[in-house]
Every structure is written in structure tokens, then in C-alpha cells.
Motif scaffolding. Sequence first.
Motif, PDB file in Angstrom:
ATOM      1  N   ARG A  26     -56.156 -85.823  40.379  1.00 45.52           N
ATOM      2  CA  ARG A  26     -56.285 -86.551  39.309  1.00 45.52           C
ATOM      3  C   ARG A  26     -55.332 -86.088  38.111  1.00 45.52           C
ATOM      4  O   ARG A  26     -54.623 -87.151  37.613  1.00 45.52           O
TER       5      ARG A  26
ATOM      6  N   CYS B   5     -57.371 -92.494  37.643  1.00 41.93           N
ATOM      7  CA  CYS B   5     -57.073 -90.878  37.701  1.00 41.93           C
ATOM      8  C   CYS B   5     -58.453 -90.207  38.680  1.00 41.93           C
ATOM      9  O   CYS B   5     -58.286 -89.443  39.440  1.00 41.93           O
ATOM     10  N   ALA B   6     -59.536 -90.756  38.381  1.00 47.74           N
ATOM     11  CA  ALA B   6     -60.717 -90.200  39.208  1.00 47.74           C
ATOM     12  C   ALA B   6     -60.494 -90.645  40.546  1.00 47.74           C
ATOM     13  O   ALA B   6     -60.945 -89.722  41.606  1.00 47.74           O
TER      14      ALA B   6
ATOM     15  N   CYS C 276     -57.644 -91.128  42.070  1.00 43.68           N
ATOM     16  CA  CYS C 276     -56.445 -90.506  42.604  1.00 43.68           C
ATOM     17  C   CYS C 276     -55.576 -91.686  43.078  1.00 43.68           C
ATOM     18  O   CYS C 276     -55.120 -91.586  44.189  1.00 43.68           O
TER      19      CYS C 276
ATOM     20  N   THR D 238     -52.104 -87.795  39.595  1.00 43.36           N
ATOM     21  CA  THR D 238     -52.198 -89.331  39.089  1.00 43.36           C
ATOM     22  C   THR D 238     -52.029 -89.583  37.470  1.00 43.36           C
ATOM     23  O   THR D 238     -51.245 -90.497  37.146  1.00 43.36           O
TER      24      THR D 238
END
Length: 369
Positions: free
Chosen positions: A216, A24-25, A27, A219
Motif C-alpha cells: 500500500r 491503497c488497500a 494495492c 501504491t
Amino acid sequence: MSEFDGSGSAEQRARFDDEVHSRCADCRLPGHSEPLSDAAAIAVAAGRVDEPTRAVLINRWHAGRSLPSIGGFGTLRNLVDERDRWLAKDTTSKPGSALVYRVRVAELTKRINHQRTTVVMSNRHYATGVRAARKERREGLHLDLDQRDSVFDALMRTPAPRRFGPVAERGLSLVDAATDRVSMLARRTPVGDRVEWATGVVDQFVDRKDDRFVDRYDTLLFLAGTSFDRVRRSPAWQSTYFEIQRNQLDLFVELTEISVDATSLRTVATELNRIGETMVDEETAAQVESRRGALEVVWTQLTGRVAALVRLANLVESSESEARTSDAMTRAHSLDDRIDDLVGRSGSREMSAENTHFVGDQVRTQWRD
């Protein structure tokens, strides 16, 4: 996330948490995933609407009531993103590009409005008469027209990979580069061909290696949605073997609640960033940083919740593999038994064949006589 075996140890749960947090960081998700199903998209959208509308969407899901299909709400998101990109372009210094932009925006807006009509005005999916509407309202299944509009607005933000990759350096977008070239050919090329050519140029620069996302939060929601789809589509999950687990976890509600939290967190973080950009005194800056730290705690909890859903999807798929192996072994044992039975009956078959030959010989002898 198939590299994890999904076992229940704390260490491996932590690995799931770290992996989801990391992706997520960045993306980015590795490879290319299928778009979210309509069910997953609606669950995510339910987290973006008001509570009464959300309750109706959940009730409709439990009652088996769907929304009109438009071929995937991820495609709708791509149309909206593309329209927004064209709308955001500044044409003051590029008058030759203005016509191209306006034509493209008008075309995309027309397609989006057509899909809005399909979703909002369907007579097959919503009550049309007063009596039917009252009945659905009593059952908690009725969506008013403004509620359908709000649902469509939420579906316009369905998490989907970005269609266009990173833009070239020096602040020039690929669309700008393409339209510059189009402007040079404006007098010799029809408008429709100019638009098609520009789009083709952009498509050549798409990052085709991994799925990339706007931020993020998208995501996270896409990963949660794909995990929802993996579990829901699994024959093992739908079997009687996992009936107790299905009753313990309402997948649609789980994804909706994740969306509620992610949407709220994104909104608060955006507002906090805006305050941080406008208020420059040290005391305010320190307070903003403190609140950001508190939000990161919430974010970590949210990624952990999604990681649990990803782990569940892996476990369910692993159980399918094991079930197939078990079925194959059962079939093999059954085949052994059937072979043994066939071998055991070989004597009677020989006797039967001999008897048939004997009868045939009699027929042949009698026919000749």
C-alpha cells in the motif's frame, strides 16, 4: 480519479479520501499509468535519504539542477525487482536451474551498476573541481559521492507497477515453472536462449488490466507522484492565472514530505509486525494491536494528504478544460466580429474591384488601338 469533479464540498473531499484509502488497500490503480517523471522519482527518493541529503536535493530542485537521466527511474525499479526475484530462488533442489539464475542475476546486476555509474559519476551534473565544489557547498547544492550513492539507492525503490502478475497456485512461481522447462531443454538449447524463453513465458502471464503494486505504501507514493506530474505538467498551473497558488504550494516539497511520512510509517509498521510475530504473550499482543491502531490513524491522515494532491490535479485539469472552452468561445466571438467586419467592407471591395476592372478595360482598349 477523474470520476470526481473536484468541487470543494466536504462530502466530495471525503469521497477522495475514501477512494485513495481503498485503492491503497487493494494495492491497485485502475488501468495503466505512465511511469513517474524523473522529478517525481527524485522527490520520492528525497524522502528516503537523511536530512542533509534531502535538503540538498530540495535546493537543487529550486535551483533547476537535475540528476542524470537514465530513461526513467521506474525502469530501474523493475530491474532491481527482477534481480531480487532471481536471487531469492532456491536452486538446491533444482541444480539444472542454477546456471540460468546466475546468468540472469549477473546480467541484471551489470545493467544496474551501469546506471549507478551514470547517476553517481556524471561530470555534467556535479561539481568536479575543488573550487566549484566549495561554491556549490556554500549554496547548498553539492552532493558528496556517498550522498549520490544513497540517492541512487533510494531511486532503486522508485514506486512502479509490478511487471509480473499474481503467481499461480500451489506456491509455484512462473519463473520456477519456466526454469523447470528450461532444465529439460538444457542440453539442446544455448543459455541465452533459455533465459529469453523463460522471460517470454513469464511475460505472457502479466496482469495487463490494472497497475498492481508491492504494498500500500508503494501504491500511495505512486499515486502521489502521478498527481505531482499531472499538476506540474499542466499549462494552466504554469500560467500567471495560478501564480499565487504556485507560491502557496511547493509541489516538490509536498511530495518529499509525503514520502518521508510514508517511509517512516512503513519502517515502524514492519518492525511492529516483526515484534508481533516473535512475542506471543497476551500482554505483548494487546500492546502491539494498540500500537497498530495508532499507526492506522497516521495512515489515514497520510492518505488524506495524498487525496488532497489528487484533488488538486483534478481541479487543475478541469480548469484546463474550462479554459479551452472559454478560449473557443472567445475565438468564436472574435470570428463573428471579423466576419461582420468583412461583410461591412463588402461595398468597398466591390468598388475596388470595379475600379480595377475599369483600369483593365482601359489597358485593353489602349493595347488594341
